[in-house]
Design an enzyme around this catalytic site. Structure first.
Site, PDB file in Angstrom:
ATOM      1  N   SER A   1      -1.042   0.866  -4.820  1.00 19.61           N
ATOM      2  CA  SER A   1      -1.088   2.215  -4.257  1.00 19.61           C
ATOM      3  C   SER A   1      -0.992   3.253  -5.367  1.00 19.61           C
ATOM      4  CB  SER A   1       0.011   2.365  -3.206  1.00 19.61           C
ATOM      5  OG  SER A   1      -0.182   3.519  -2.427  1.00 19.61           O
TER       6      SER A   1
ATOM      7  N   ASP B   1      -5.859  -0.025   6.232  1.00 20.23           N
ATOM      8  CA  ASP B   1      -5.255   0.870   5.239  1.00 20.23           C
ATOM      9  C   ASP B   1      -6.052   2.170   5.186  1.00 20.23           C
ATOM     10  OD1 ASP B   1      -4.168   2.118   3.019  1.00 20.23           O
ATOM     11  OD2 ASP B   1      -4.490   0.421   1.666  1.00 20.23           O
TER      12      ASP B   1
ATOM     13  N   HIS C   1      -1.662  -1.164   4.751  1.00 18.47           N
ATOM     14  CA  HIS C   1      -1.135  -0.706   3.469  1.00 18.47           C
ATOM     15  C   HIS C   1       0.276  -1.256   3.291  1.00 18.47           C
ATOM     16  CE1 HIS C   1      -1.376   2.101   0.062  1.00 18.47           C
ATOM     17  NE2 HIS C   1      -0.070   2.251   0.227  1.00 18.47           N
TER      18      HIS C   1
END
Length: 313
Positions: free
Chosen positions: A157, A251, A281
Site C-alpha cells: 500500500s 481493493d 486491501h
C-alpha cells in the site's frame, strides 16, 4: 478483475469489522487511529528466526528506527528493505512485525523494516526521504545487517508507493543498486477515478473516506506530476528493477497497481503479477488469528520466492 463476491473467510472478517464499528479510521485523529489500528492486530509470534535487532540508522531529519530480521542459518544473506503500509499515517514496526518475520523466514533474506516519519506530523516528502536514506544506508553497510550486498525493496500500500519511488530515484540518481522490487497493492497514482475505486470504495475494509484522509494528511501540496509522490506518472519506467506486483479484486486501489505492472512491462521491465480476485486491501498481512487468510500465506510465499530467486545470485 474481481470475483463475484469476496472469499467466505473475507466476508466473515468484514462482518467482524462492521460489528466492531471502528471504521473509517478518518473519524479519529491520527494518534487515536493508530491506537485503534493497533488493537486490531493479530497477536502471534511468527516463525523462529536467527535473530531480530532494533537499531537506528542516519536519516535526513534525525535517526530512523529500523528492525532487522535475520533468517536462520549461516549468512551473509541478500537483504530486503521493507516499508510498511498504513496510508503514510498509521502502521509501524509492530503492525508489520509478523509479516516481516514470515518474509525473512520464507525468503532466506535479511529483512530491514523501516519506521519512516508519518503524516500528518510529517507530510510528503518526509516518508519518502526516510525510505531512501534507509535504503542508502543498507546498501552501504551490508556487514552491519549480515548482508551480501544484494538488496531489494518491498512494501504494501503506502509502503508499496515508497518502494516504487525509492527504485525510481535510485535509477535516476545512480543510487543504491536495487536488484528487485516487490510491490503489494501499491498506491502509485494521483487519480481518484479508477473503476476499482468506484466498485470497492465502501464495504471492503479500505474506504473512500480513509483514502481521502490519508492522501490529504500526507500530500499537502500539488504533487500530481511528481513521480516520487506517484510513481505511475514517471516519464519513463525503463531501467527499473524487475518487479513483483500483487493486487486484490476487492481493493479500491486495485487498478492503479495493475496499471503500474502494465507500465513496467511496457517499459521492458520483467514483471510477475499475482492477482487475487476474491481478496481485499490489507489481506497480505492477515497471517494469524483472528484474521488469518490462506491467500495471505500464498502471497507471502510468492513474494518471498521471487525475492530469493532474484537476489540469491
Amino acid at each position: 478483475m474481481r470475483a463475484d463476491e469476496p472469499h467466505p473467510d473475507v466476508q466473515q472478517l468484514l462482518a467482524q469489522v462492521e460489528a466492531a464499528d471502528v471504521l473509517p479510521l478518518a473519524q479519529y485523529d491520527a494518534d487515536t487511529a493508530r491506537a485503534v489500528s493497533a488493537e486490531m492486530r493479530a497477536d502471534a509470534e511468527g516463525p523462529a528466526l536467527g535473530g531480530v535487532e532494533d537499531r537506528t540508522v542516519p536519516g535526513p531529519d534525525g535517526e530512523i528506527p529500523v528492525r532487522i530480521y535475520r533468517p536462520e542459518g549461516e549468512g551473509p544473506f541478500p537483504t530486503v528493505v521493507h516499508f510498511h503500509g498504513g496510508g503514510w499515517v498509521i502502521g509501524d514496526l509492530e503492525s508489520h512485525d509478523l509479516l516481516c518475520r514470515h518474509l525473512a523466514d520464507r525468503s532466506d533474506c535479511v529483512v530491514v523494516a523501516v519506521h519512516y516519519r508519518r503524516a500528518p506530523e510529517h507530510p510528503y516528502p518526509a516518508a519518502f526521504e526516510d525510505a531512501y536514506a534507509a535504503t542508502e544506508w543498507v546498501s552501504a553497510n551490508p556487514d552491519a545487517v549480515g548482508g551480501t550486498g544484494r538488496i531489494g525493496v518491498t512494501g504494501d500500500s503506502a509502503g508499496g508507493n515508497l518502494a516504487a519511488a525509492v527504485a525510481l530515484r535510485a535509477r535516476d540518481e545512480g543510487g543504491p543498486d536495487i536488484g528487485y522490487q516487490a510491490l503489494v497493492y501499491p498506491a502509485v497514482s494521483p487519480r481518484d477515478d479508477w473503476e476499482s475505486r468506484k466498485q470497492n470504495g465502501e464495504g471492503y475494509y479500505l474506504t473512500d473516506t480513509d483514502m481521502d484522509w490519508f492522501g490529504e494528511s500526507y500530500f499537502e501540496g500539488e504533487n500530481e506530476e511528481d513521480p516520487y509522490a506517484f510513481p505511475l506518472v514517471a516519464d519513463s519506467h525503463e531501467g527499473l528493477p524487475p518487479a513483483t506486483v500483487v493486487t486484490a479484486g476487492f481493493d479500491p486501489i486495485r487498478d492503479e497497481g495493475v496499471a503500474y505492472a502494465d507500465a513496467l512491462d511496457e517499459a521492458g521491465v520483467p514483471v510477475t503479477h499475482y492477482h487475487y480476485p476474491a481478496m481485499i486491501h490489507a489481506f497480505y498481512t492477515m497471517l494469524a488469528d483472528p484474521a488469518e487468510l490462506d491467500a495471505a500465506h500464498e502471497a507471502v510465499d510468492n513474494v518471498a520466492a521471487d525475492l530469493r530467486n532474484a537476489l540469491d545470485e
